[in-house]
Write a protein that holds these residues in place. Structure first.
Motif, PDB file in Angstrom:
ATOM      1  N   LEU A 379       0.718  -1.488  -0.286  1.00 53.50           N
ATOM      2  CA  LEU A 379      -0.259  -0.026   0.044  1.00 53.50           C
ATOM      3  C   LEU A 379       1.223   0.986   0.429  1.00 53.50           C
ATOM      4  O   LEU A 379       0.186   2.562  -0.464  1.00 53.50           O
ATOM      5  CB  LEU A 379      -1.173  -0.104   1.429  1.00 53.50           C
ATOM      6  CG  LEU A 379      -1.938  -1.517   0.837  1.00 53.50           C
ATOM      7  CD1 LEU A 379      -3.132  -1.310   2.739  1.00 53.50           C
ATOM      8  CD2 LEU A 379      -2.503  -1.048  -0.070  1.00 53.50           C
ATOM      9  N   ALA A 380       1.943   0.605   0.683  1.00 55.78           N
ATOM     10  CA  ALA A 380       2.809   2.406   0.407  1.00 55.78           C
ATOM     11  C   ALA A 380       3.240   2.705  -0.471  1.00 55.78           C
ATOM     12  O   ALA A 380       3.628   3.610  -0.984  1.00 55.78           O
ATOM     13  CB  ALA A 380       4.541   1.672   1.631  1.00 55.78           C
ATOM     14  N   VAL A 381       3.149   1.829  -1.811  1.00 57.96           N
ATOM     15  CA  VAL A 381       3.354   2.147  -3.080  1.00 57.96           C
ATOM     16  C   VAL A 381       2.307   2.633  -3.904  1.00 57.96           C
ATOM     17  O   VAL A 381       1.883   3.081  -4.815  1.00 57.96           O
ATOM     18  CB  VAL A 381       4.940   0.889  -3.688  1.00 57.96           C
ATOM     19  CG1 VAL A 381       4.793   1.420  -5.147  1.00 57.96           C
ATOM     20  CG2 VAL A 381       5.850   1.155  -3.090  1.00 57.96           C
ATOM     21  N   GLU A 382       1.874   1.447  -3.894  1.00 58.49           N
ATOM     22  CA  GLU A 382      -0.054   1.564  -4.945  1.00 58.49           C
ATOM     23  C   GLU A 382      -0.714   2.617  -4.780  1.00 58.49           C
ATOM     24  O   GLU A 382      -1.331   3.247  -5.509  1.00 58.49           O
ATOM     25  CB  GLU A 382      -0.358   0.290  -4.190  1.00 58.49           C
ATOM     26  CG  GLU A 382       0.244  -0.811  -5.369  1.00 58.49           C
ATOM     27  CD  GLU A 382      -0.956  -2.409  -4.872  1.00 58.49           C
ATOM     28  OE1 GLU A 382       0.183  -3.332  -5.233  1.00 58.49           O
ATOM     29  OE2 GLU A 382      -1.670  -1.848  -3.971  1.00 58.49           O
ATOM     30  N   ILE A 383      -0.777   3.615  -3.719  1.00 58.52           N
ATOM     31  CA  ILE A 383      -2.135   3.889  -3.449  1.00 58.52           C
ATOM     32  C   ILE A 383      -0.838   5.556  -3.716  1.00 58.52           C
ATOM     33  O   ILE A 383      -2.054   6.434  -4.102  1.00 58.52           O
ATOM     34  CB  ILE A 383      -1.863   4.113  -1.634  1.00 58.52           C
ATOM     35  CG1 ILE A 383      -2.961   3.100  -1.405  1.00 58.52           C
ATOM     36  CG2 ILE A 383      -3.226   6.339  -1.478  1.00 58.52           C
ATOM     37  CD1 ILE A 383      -3.638   2.411   0.087  1.00 58.52           C
ATOM     38  N   PRO A 384       0.560   6.321  -3.442  1.00 54.29           N
ATOM     39  CA  PRO A 384       0.549   7.229  -3.631  1.00 54.29           C
ATOM     40  C   PRO A 384       0.934   7.147  -5.207  1.00 54.29           C
ATOM     41  O   PRO A 384       0.961   8.085  -6.176  1.00 54.29           O
ATOM     42  CB  PRO A 384       1.719   7.335  -2.758  1.00 54.29           C
ATOM     43  CG  PRO A 384       2.485   6.040  -2.274  1.00 54.29           C
ATOM     44  CD  PRO A 384       1.166   5.576  -2.137  1.00 54.29           C
ATOM     45  N   GLY A 385       1.925   5.789  -5.886  1.00 53.70           N
ATOM     46  CA  GLY A 385       1.951   5.743  -7.122  1.00 53.70           C
ATOM     47  C   GLY A 385       0.271   6.037  -8.077  1.00 53.70           C
ATOM     48  O   GLY A 385       0.576   6.784  -9.101  1.00 53.70           O
ATOM     49  N   SER A 386      -0.964   5.684  -6.934  1.00 53.85           N
ATOM     50  CA  SER A 386      -2.278   5.716  -7.919  1.00 53.85           C
ATOM     51  C   SER A 386      -2.881   7.890  -8.159  1.00 53.85           C
ATOM     52  O   SER A 386      -3.526   7.991  -9.069  1.00 53.85           O
ATOM     53  CB  SER A 386      -3.271   4.771  -7.390  1.00 53.85           C
ATOM     54  OG  SER A 386      -2.422   3.477  -7.878  1.00 53.85           O
ATOM     55  N   ILE A 387      -2.666   7.510  -6.752  1.00 54.15           N
ATOM     56  CA  ILE A 387      -3.077   9.397  -6.653  1.00 54.15           C
ATOM     57  C   ILE A 387      -2.093  10.356  -7.914  1.00 54.15           C
ATOM     58  O   ILE A 387      -2.398  11.598  -8.546  1.00 54.15           O
ATOM     59  CB  ILE A 387      -2.682   9.960  -5.516  1.00 54.15           C
ATOM     60  CG1 ILE A 387      -3.286   9.228  -4.841  1.00 54.15           C
ATOM     61  CG2 ILE A 387      -1.906  11.452  -5.272  1.00 54.15           C
ATOM     62  CD1 ILE A 387      -3.215   9.315  -2.536  1.00 54.15           C
ATOM     63  N   VAL A 388      -0.498  10.107  -7.380  1.00 51.71           N
ATOM     64  CA  VAL A 388       0.006  10.542  -9.243  1.00 51.71           C
ATOM     65  C   VAL A 388       0.047  10.373 -10.264  1.00 51.71           C
ATOM     66  O   VAL A 388      -0.354  11.550 -11.231  1.00 51.71           O
ATOM     67  CB  VAL A 388       1.762  10.221  -8.514  1.00 51.71           C
ATOM     68  CG1 VAL A 388       2.328  10.916  -9.838  1.00 51.71           C
ATOM     69  CG2 VAL A 388       2.108  10.573  -7.824  1.00 51.71           C
ATOM     70  N   LEU A 389      -0.549   9.334 -10.441  1.00 59.74           N
ATOM     71  CA  LEU A 389      -1.083   8.960 -11.831  1.00 59.74           C
ATOM     72  C   LEU A 389      -2.312   9.871 -12.292  1.00 59.74           C
ATOM     73  O   LEU A 389      -2.352  10.071 -13.247  1.00 59.74           O
ATOM     74  CB  LEU A 389      -1.086   7.700 -12.240  1.00 59.74           C
ATOM     75  CG  LEU A 389      -1.448   6.560 -13.734  1.00 59.74           C
ATOM     76  CD1 LEU A 389      -0.171   7.073 -14.219  1.00 59.74           C
ATOM     77  CD2 LEU A 389      -1.322   5.582 -13.588  1.00 59.74           C
ATOM     78  N   PHE A 390      -3.162   9.128 -11.164  1.00 57.72           N
ATOM     79  CA  PHE A 390      -4.004  10.166 -10.907  1.00 57.72           C
ATOM     80  C   PHE A 390      -4.100  11.410 -12.359  1.00 57.72           C
ATOM     81  O   PHE A 390      -4.887  12.584 -12.708  1.00 57.72           O
ATOM     82  CB  PHE A 390      -5.752   9.900 -10.298  1.00 57.72           C
ATOM     83  CG  PHE A 390      -6.507   8.331 -10.332  1.00 57.72           C
ATOM     84  CD1 PHE A 390      -7.835   8.882  -9.830  1.00 57.72           C
ATOM     85  CD2 PHE A 390      -5.774   7.863 -10.431  1.00 57.72           C
ATOM     86  CE1 PHE A 390      -8.862   7.585 -10.138  1.00 57.72           C
ATOM     87  CE2 PHE A 390      -6.722   6.852 -10.036  1.00 57.72           C
ATOM     88  CZ  PHE A 390      -7.857   6.555 -10.191  1.00 57.72           C
ATOM     89  N   VAL A 391      -3.749  12.270 -10.247  1.00 59.23           N
ATOM     90  CA  VAL A 391      -2.929  13.982 -11.199  1.00 59.23           C
ATOM     91  C   VAL A 391      -2.123  14.595 -12.376  1.00 59.23           C
ATOM     92  O   VAL A 391      -2.757  15.265 -12.766  1.00 59.23           O
ATOM     93  CB  VAL A 391      -1.953  14.120  -9.952  1.00 59.23           C
ATOM     94  CG1 VAL A 391      -1.816  15.599  -9.780  1.00 59.23           C
ATOM     95  CG2 VAL A 391      -3.158  14.008  -8.395  1.00 59.23           C
ATOM     96  N   ALA A 392      -1.571  12.993 -12.775  1.00 59.65           N
ATOM     97  CA  ALA A 392      -1.375  14.208 -14.325  1.00 59.65           C
ATOM     98  C   ALA A 392      -2.051  13.556 -14.937  1.00 59.65           C
ATOM     99  O   ALA A 392      -2.036  14.155 -16.353  1.00 59.65           O
ATOM    100  CB  ALA A 392       0.170  12.699 -14.087  1.00 59.65           C
ATOM    101  N   THR A 393      -2.726  12.707 -14.882  1.00 57.05           N
ATOM    102  CA  THR A 393      -3.983  12.795 -16.449  1.00 57.05           C
ATOM    103  C   THR A 393      -4.491  13.686 -15.570  1.00 57.05           C
ATOM    104  O   THR A 393      -4.475  14.596 -17.293  1.00 57.05           O
ATOM    105  CB  THR A 393      -5.384  11.427 -16.097  1.00 57.05           C
ATOM    106  OG1 THR A 393      -3.881  10.212 -15.748  1.00 57.05           O
ATOM    107  CG2 THR A 393      -5.778  11.400 -17.375  1.00 57.05           C
ATOM    108  N   ALA A 394      -5.238  14.350 -14.967  1.00 53.92           N
ATOM    109  CA  ALA A 394      -6.105  15.661 -14.744  1.00 53.92           C
ATOM    110  C   ALA A 394      -4.816  17.069 -15.432  1.00 53.92           C
ATOM    111  O   ALA A 394      -5.726  17.570 -15.949  1.00 53.92           O
ATOM    112  CB  ALA A 394      -6.467  15.582 -13.393  1.00 53.92           C
TER     113      ALA A 394
END
Length: 530
Positions: A379-394
């Motif tokens: 979770l220490a990788v998946e959660i912040p990684g997903s947030i960053v990818l969502f933000v990058a897409t936006a």
């Protein structure tokens, strides 16, 4: 008469909304075709029945070839459609492209079709699929070339960005719709079922069929009529949109702009050979599309699930997260059309590149932790990684998706606008062909280091935009020509050195501008009638 104008009394598509909104709705739905293809192919690429029918493996480079040849079709389609748009009109060109898209879609759907299940057609299934991809690319590439012209020629200088950004929000709606349908039928039918990949393909047919059925009720652009010396038809089209009171004033300003350009005959050699009259704006257009491809988001859109897998997610979770990312993408595009005419195209692209470069650098770290460092909590990788990818897409949607398509419609004179839009699509086609072809190879060989490459290419895109891309928002088509005239006189393409840096930002609004509305193209061509 191949392109008769609608009369003032002709019926409306939707009586409760203005003609302006009808045009935006039509253009948005047409632009959605490109997004639908991206969302459609992202899960088809991993369907077992599809891979068996095409006789390829999931890791085969042919997976990327099938995706990427579509963009070659787009490049050729843009040339043909722009020629047709100048010769016969914007509407006939759009109709032809829609029909071509429908035909290509059918070829894709029937590839290897067998009621008994998967059939390679003795190798013919792959050939049929490749042909369908190219043919559909011809149609969609033509649409992407002509629709921005059609839209911009019927929008005001102060709202061109908003109109096109709204259309590209529908592009993301198409992507989201396709992926949702694809994911739904995959869950319901399984990846071994041929209908799990055929149904999303044939559903796309709704778009061109509906659009072809309603296009006759929309106006041709008065600018095209004037360019063909059909002044009476231009007047009728203006009356149809605005009413008689406004039509004559708008007709006069459009005619004046055409008379000033009538002696300028512009060909592709004038646009692509150094020293040509339109070489400088063409290089701004070319680099805009190359830089958009270098952001990496063509690959993220098509290969979304694989991106999440690099962050450590299992296939099923990666597919659901991709859906969530697309939903966020669609919603965040609202900020694109709210901001593009406020901050301008140039500022959004520069800050977008900074945000994307930072995001991909972080994704490199998270990908490395997920793939190469044992003992790190998942979770220490998946959660912040997903947030960053969502933000990058936006960030990409707000800063880069619509802007590079809008700029070519604003910086060319009328005599070169269709060719300029075609050049934009051609470069987009070849650039995305390269990116989507190489991305699967990058996944298989570079793994998460692919993110670091995108971080570097985004940094380059931001630097080039800051140095060489002028701000074209809030100005008339004619006013934007002043930048290139001044650049020629000043002997520099650096935006801050041309005309005292006038084109670094959007022009300041003057009270008189909003009150008068009488100057050439500064008056809205599509404003609600009260």
């Amino acid at each position: 008469m191949p392109n008769p104008p609608p009369t003032a009394g002709s019926s409306s598509l939707f009586p409760l909304i203005s003609k302006k909104h009808e045009i935006v709705l039509f253009s948005s739905t047409a632009i959605a075709l490109y997004g639908y293809d991206q969302g459609m192919m992202s899960l088809i690429n991993t369907n077992s029945s599809y891979l068996q029918t095409m006789q390829i493996s999931k890791e085969s480079p042919i997976v990327g070839i099938i995706v990427s040849v579509y963009y070659l079709g787009c490049a050729v389609g843009a040339i043909i459609a722009s020629w047709l748009a100048d010769r016969e009109g914007r509407k006939p060109s759009i109709f032809t492209c829609l029909a071509t898209t429908a035909f290509g879609n059918i070829l894709m759907f029937i590839s290897g079709l067998s009621m008994n299940g998967t059939s390679p057609w003795k190798g013919g299934a792959l050939a049929c699929m490749l042909t369908g991809r190219v043919v559909m690319g011809l149609g969609v590439g033509g649409i992407d070339a002509v629709i921005p012209i059609y839209s911009s020629e019927l929008a005001s200088d102060k709202s061109r960005g908003k109109a096109l950004a709204q259309e590209f929000q529908m592009n993301i709606f198409g992507l989201l719709m396709a992926y949702s349908i694809n994911l739904g039928v995959t869950i319901g039918l399984g990846k071994q079922n041929q209908w799990a990949w055929r149904i999303p393909i044939i559903v796309m047919q709704i778009f061109p069929l509906v659009l072809m059925s309603v296009i006759s009720q929309l106006p041709e652009t008065p600018r095209w009529y004037i360019s063909k010396e059909r002044k009476d038809d231009a007047r009728k089209a203006l009356i149809h949109v605005h009413g008689k009171e406004k039509a004559e004033r708008l007709l006069e300003s459009i005619q004046k702009a055409q008379d000033e350009e009538s002696n300028e005959k512009v060909g592709y050699k004038d646009m692509l050979i150094p020293g040509g009259s339109q070489y400088h704006p063409s290089m701004v257009t070319v680099m805009g599309q190359i830089n958009q491809a270098l952001t990496g988001y063509g690959a993220v859109s098509v290969y979304g699930p694989q991106i999440f897998e690099l962050l450590g997610f299992q296939t099923e979770k990666a597919e659901y997260l991709t859906l969530g990312n697309y939903i966020s993408y669609f919603l965040m595009m609202t900020f694109a059309w709210l901001s593009i005419d406020v901050f301008g195209r140039r500022k959004l692209m520069i800050w977008g590149s900074i945000g994307l470069s930072s995001s991909f650098a972080l994704l490199t770290i998270f990908g490395g932790l997920a793939q190469s460092v044992p003992g790190v909590p998942v979770l220490a990788v998946e959660i912040p990684g997903s947030i960053v990818l969502f933000v990058a897409t936006a960030i990409f949607g707000i800063g880069w998706l619509a802007t590079v398509w809008l700029i070519p419609t604003e910086i060319y004179p009328s005599t070169a606008r269709a060719q300029g839009s075609a050049i934009s699509v051609i470069v987009w086609g070849f650039a995305n062909f390269t990116i989507t072809l190489l991305t699967p190879v990058g996944f298989n060989n570079l793994k998460y280091w692919l993110f670091l490459i995108f971080a570097a290419t985004n940094a380059f895109a931001g630097w080039w935009t800051w140095r060489y891309s002028p701000e074209s928002g809030g100005r008339s088509f004619e006013e934007n020509q002043e930048f290139f005239d001044s650049a020629r006189n000043d002997g520099s393409w650096v935006v801050r050195e041309v005309d005292g840096g006038k084109f670094v930002t959007m022009p300041r609004k003057k009270k008189s501008d909003s009150e008068s509305g009488a100057d050439s193209e500064s008056a809205p061509l599509l404003r609600n009638r009260r």
